[in-house]
Design an enzyme around this catalytic site. Structure first.
Site, short mmCIF file in Angstrom:
data_model
loop_
_atom_site.label_atom_id
_atom_site.label_comp_id
_atom_site.label_asym_id
_atom_site.label_seq_id
_atom_site.Cartn_x
_atom_site.Cartn_y
_atom_site.Cartn_z
N LYS A 14 0.86 -1.19 0.00
CA LYS A 14 0.00 0.00 0.00
C LYS A 14 0.90 1.24 0.00
CE LYS A 14 -1.24 1.48 3.92
NZ LYS A 14 -0.50 2.78 3.88
N ASP A 141 -5.26 0.66 8.78
CA ASP A 141 -5.06 0.44 7.35
C ASP A 141 -5.73 -0.83 6.83
OD1 ASP A 141 -3.56 2.71 6.82
OD2 ASP A 141 -1.64 1.73 7.20
#
Length: 288
Positions: A14, A141
């Site tokens: 990410k 996240d």
């Protein structure tokens, strides 16, 4: 409860293209505003039926993982099983290709992959909203990593705005081999951009680049204070004339540069890796 088939899941890196920090919330987290994309490099998680919950790790960064009680993959399995009222029986094997504590969401992506895979293995009838709530309980996240697509994140990560028709990007990711603690980076934060950036679609690459050049990662300054090598990484990326936006991702220490093409990114990555053989360097493409 019927069991699904064994499965191998990809847990992509990410990347925070920008990360603006707002005020601290009553729950101890900070308000965030971040544009997130996912790369074609990541970990792999293999899941199969087992008589009990088992986990093992291999790959280049497996030795850097914490003990089992801190492992997000195991926590994801136990939390999902507890929520669904089932026995957490599964065999999970993780190939850890991403650096640990590096600002590119490796642990969160692994946990999200575990949730997706175990939901299918255990044939659980769980709504997306329930799975998102479980993901958020594991980390800020993890909900974004459930989706693995371009996203705008707000709040502590629970407010997710999809970015359809987002342009694909060619990046070089570089990590100097230093793990950083996210709480410690936040503890040194002094300057906040705030979370009032306008929400807009980014269909055009040039418009996206222009917007990114006006943005920042508020955590970069405190991360540099803890890890001076980040300056060297950024200098190495900036030294290539074909790089555009260069900055740190997440709470560091991984940094990225945007390049015009996959070939430009490949050449830049090879040059940096040759000059710094102890760094982790990858040319990647993000999903659009």
């Amino acid at each position: 409860m019927g069991l699904g088939a064994p499965e191998t899941l990809f847990a992509p890196a990410k990347i925070n293209l920008y990360l603006h920090v707002g005020e601290k919330r009553p729950d101890g987290y900070h308000e965030l505003d971040s544009l997130v994309v996912f790369a074609d490099v990541g970990d792999e998680l293999r899941i199969a039926d087992g008589e009990r919950l088992q986990f093992r790790a291999d790959g280049p960064f497996a030795p850097k993982l914490g003990n089992d009680t801190d492992n997000l993959v195991l926590r994801a399995a136990e939390t999902l099983a507890r929520h669904a009222g089932v026995a957490p029986n599964a065999h999970m094997a993780l190939t850890k290709n991403l650096p640990v504590a590096s600002g590119i969401g490796g642990g969160s992506a692994d946990a999200a992959a575990a949730l997706r895979g175990l939901k299918r293995l255990w044939n659980l009838d769980i709504a997306d909203a329930e799975l998102k709530a479980i993901a958020l309980s594991l980390g800020a996240d993890v909900p974004a990593c459930l989706l693995c697509e371009p996203l705008r994140l707000e709040g502590r990560g629970e407010t997710i705005v999809p970015m359809p028709d987002f342009p694909s990007l060619d990046l070089v990711l570089v990590n100097p081999g230093v793990a950083l603690s996210t709480p410690e980076v936040f503890s040194r934060l002094e300057t906040r951009t705030g979370t009032n950036s306008p929400i807009r679609p980014f269909h055009d690459r040039n418009a996206l680049i222009a917007q990114l050049e006006r943005s920042t990662n508020d955590l970069e300054a405190p991360a540099k204070a803890l890890c001076p090598q980040i300056r060297e990484v950024i200098d190495a990326l900036c030294s290539d004339p074909s790089s555009y936006v260069v900055r740190m991702s997440g709470s560091g220490a991984t940094c990225f540069g945007i390049f015009d093409s996959a070939e430009d990114a490949r050449v830049a990555a090879a040059t940096i890796a040759d000059a710094h053989p102890d760094w982790w360097v990858r040319a990647v493409k993000t999903g659009g």
